[in-house]
Every structure is written in structure tokens, then in C-alpha cells.
Design a protein around this motif. Structure first.
Motif: not given
Length: 386
Positions: A312-336
Motif C-alpha cells: 500500500i505504501t508503494t502504491v500511495l507513493t507512486m500516486s503522489t509522484i504522478i500527482t506532483g508531476v501533473n500539478a506543474s503541467m498543463p492539462r493537455v489531451s495527449y500522453i506525455k
């Protein structure tokens, strides 16, 4: 006879002395002159004022004449609301730019901020003047409001301003033959369309576009004064996330259906993103989380309190990393590109948790089967013994 001549000479001398005698009343005391002036009639006083320089009328201070420089340039003799050579060919306006700083690049807002010195060169015969030394005259921004200057603006700009500390950063230089140099220091925030499909391994190209607002190419010919050499940059310009690869200039024509064709100048620059920051902040942590999730494979499957919190800890950590990266990026409609890596890592971590759940479930089924077989074996053994 001699005596008669002497007497005649003495008589003539006495007549001459009496003829040069000062008239009576001419040698007046100053106090009597003042009293006489005060007793003069209004008409006599008025005639005295007109003829005397002492009572000269003071100039009208409300009618201020132009400065010496304005008189030399004959500012009041021309209509500077019209461009030079109105009705004739287009007036050539050369441009060069000194980029002082590239302040910020924003992926969220899709823009950049640049501070630059914008210089215009043209010739206006109305401003020509006589000079024995052939030296130019330099003025500040006050004269700019009284003459014709090119009406440049930045296309696709979000905001811009001219610096005014400690005074307006505007300079005007006029040469005797009518050539004009107009320079100003400007900070502009302009749009930059970015393609983030390869982020953070991407390379971006942005442009600052300069154009005349009112004058079409029939009235104003806008061009780079010396081609690519018209664009100069400060050697100390640097960005934290980007490496500036190239600055270059281009010129194109822009068409508006309601007004016509306009000359447009482009300042193009290419930026390549530094990857090391994202390696430390995103890629390495995500890789370590995947490796940490694999540790559970070496823990006994019966140690539920150890394996479940780890997964559970590793899953939540990965979710936090993904959220942090996307917070500083525009909401584009394609995959980076970073999304591909992070979501693959997230899948590996999630599968490690699913793997333990599957192992635990299969182990439970196996134990149930073994328990049932053991019970059957015991029942059969008891039946045989009985």
C-alpha cells in the motif's frame, strides 16, 4: 583802429557766453522731478510710458515658446500626425534588438517573459537641421510625444510594459540629415505554443513577433536592419530548466481580411530542456518504488502485516509522484513521455500488491484442499481401524 578791434572782440565774447547760458528751471532737484511726475495727467503719463524703456510691458508668460531644440527641429512647422513622405512610397523602418534577459518559461500558461532593447531606425526629412559639426542630438521620451514614431506592438503578447525607473527608459537620437534612432527598454510576456508529447525530453521553439499596428506594407516597410546580426543577446542569459540553443530572425507577411498585409518580424529561439532535474525528482524515486515493491516477494506469504503495508505504501507513493508531476503541467489531451514511464511504474507496483493478494488467495484454497484431504484421510483411517 586797434582799440576798436579789441572792443569788438570783447563784445562778441560776451554775447557768446550769454548765448550758452543754461535755461532757467532745467537744473531741477530730483525730489521736484518725482513730484512733477506724480502730478502729470493720465494722458501725459501714458505717453511717457510708451516712450520710456523703464515702463516696458512684461511678456505674457502664458504664451511659452518652444525649446531651442524644438525650434531647431521646426517641430511646430510640420504635422507629425502623418508618416514621413505621406502619399509616396512606404517609409523603411529598420529594427534591431538586444535581448537583455529571458526571465521565465511557463509550461502551465504556455508563455515566456523577455526583457529587451527595441531600436527603430528611419529617416524623416522634417527633422533635418543645420549643423556645422555634423553631430546628432539626443533626447528623452518627452520629445517622442511630439513627433511621428513607428507604432510597433507585440503580436500574441499577454502583457508588456516600458521600464520607467528612474525615468522612462526611452531614447531618441536625431541626426542632421533627418535620420532617427528610437530606442526603448521593454518587458513582454508572449504566448508560446509548446508540444509536450516528449516531456521532459522535449525541445521547444518560441517566437516573439513584432508588427506595425496601423500601417500596412504600403505605408511602412518593416525589416531587420542587418539580418541575423540585428539580434544580439547577453552572454549571461541562462535558464534553470532549459538550455538556449539558438536565436535567429525571420520576416514574413501577415494578412488581415479587414485591413490588409503587414510586415511582421520574428525573434525565434530554441530551448532544450535539462533532464537531470527530472531524473532526480521523478525517474529515480519512481524506479526505487518499483524495486521496493519487489521486496515483498522475499517476505513470507504468511506475514500479512508486513507485506500489505509495504504494498500500500508503494502504491500511495507512486500516486503522489504522478500527482506532483501533473500539478506543474498543463492539462493537455495527449500522453506525455513522463506519463508513460510513471504509469508503467505504477502498474508494476500495483501488480506487486495484486500478486500478494493472488498468492494469499491461492494459498488459502490450497490449505483448504489439504485440510479437507487430511480430514478425509483421518476419517478413512478411523473407519479402517474400527
Amino acid at each position: 583802429m586797434h582799440t576798436d578791434v579789441v572792443l569788438l572782440s570783447v563784445l562778441l565774447w560776451m554775447v557768446g557766453v550769454s548765448g550758452h547760458k543754461r535755461p532757467r528751471g532745467q537744473n531741477l532737484h530730483p525730489y521736484r522731478q518725482v513730484r512733477l511726475a506724480q502730478q502729470m495727467s493720465p494722458i501725459e503719463g501714458l505717453s511717457h510710458k510708451i516712450g520710456s524703456p523703464i515702463f516696458k510691458r512684461s511678456p505674457d508668460i502664458t504664451k511659452v515658446r518652444g525649446t531651442k531644440s524644438e525650434q531647431l527641429l521646426r517641430i511646430d512647422d510640420h504635422d507629425f500626425t502623418m508618416r514621413p513622405g505621406f502619399g509616396g512610397p512606404a517609409v523603411p523602418v529598420g529594427v534591431d534588438v538586444q535581448v537583455e534577459s529571458l526571465d521565465a518559461i511557463s509550461e502551465v500558461d504556455m508563455d515566456f517573459t523577455m526583457t529587451l532593447y527595441l531600436r527603430h531606425y528611419w529617416k524623416d526629412d522634417r527633422l533635418s537641421f543645420k549643423s556645422n559639426t555634423n553631430q546628432s542630438m539626443t533626447f528623452d521620451g518627452r520629445l517622442v510625444k511630439k513627433i511621428w514614431v513607428p507604432d510597433m506592438f507585440f503580436v500574441h503578447s499577454k502583457k508588456s510594459f516600458t521600464h520607467d525607473t528612474t525615468t522612462d527608459n526611452v531614447m531618441l537620437r536625431v541626426y542632421p540629415d533627418g535620420k532617427v534612432l528610437y530606442s526603448l527598454r521593454v518587458t513582454v510576456t508572449a504566448m508560446c505554443s509548446m508540444d509536450l508529447s516528449r516531456f521532459p525530453l522535449d525541445t521547444q521553439t518560441c517566437s516573439l513577433e513584432i508588427e506595425s499596428y496601423a500601417y500596412t506594407d504600403d505605408d511602412l516597410m518593416l525589416y531587420w536592419k542587418e539580418g541575423n546580426r540585428s539580434l544580439n543577446t547577453d552572454e549571461r542569459i541562462s535558464l534553470s530548466q532549459f538550455l538556449i540553443q539558438e536565436f535567429h530572425t525571420t520576416t514574413k507577411l501577415a494578412f488581415y481580411s479587414s485591413t490588409g498585409w503587414y510586415n511582421r518580424l520574428y525573434i525565434n529561439f530554441t530551448l532544450r530542456r535539462h533532464i537531470f532535474f527530472f531524473l532526480l525528482q521523478t525517474y529515480f524515486p519512481a524506479t526505487l518504488m518499483v524495486m521496493l515493491s519487489w521486496v515483498s516477494f522475499w517476505i513470507d506469504r504468511r506475514a500479512v502485516p508486513a507485506r500489505v503495508p509495504l504494498g500500500i505504501t508503494t502504491v500511495l507513493t507512486m500516486s503522489t509522484i504522478i500527482t506532483g508531476v501533473n500539478a506543474s503541467m498543463p492539462r493537455v489531451s495527449y500522453i506525455k513521455a513522463v506519463d508513460v514511464y510513471l504509469w508503467i511504474s505504477f502498474v508494476f507496483v500495483f501488480l506487486s500488491v495484486i500478486e500478494y493478494a493472488a498468492v494469499n488467495y491461492l494459498s488459502t484454497l490450497q490449505e483448504r484442499k489439504e485440510r479437507k484431504l487430511q480430514e478425509k484421510y483421518q476419517e478413512s483411517s478411523q473407519f479402517i481401524q474400527g
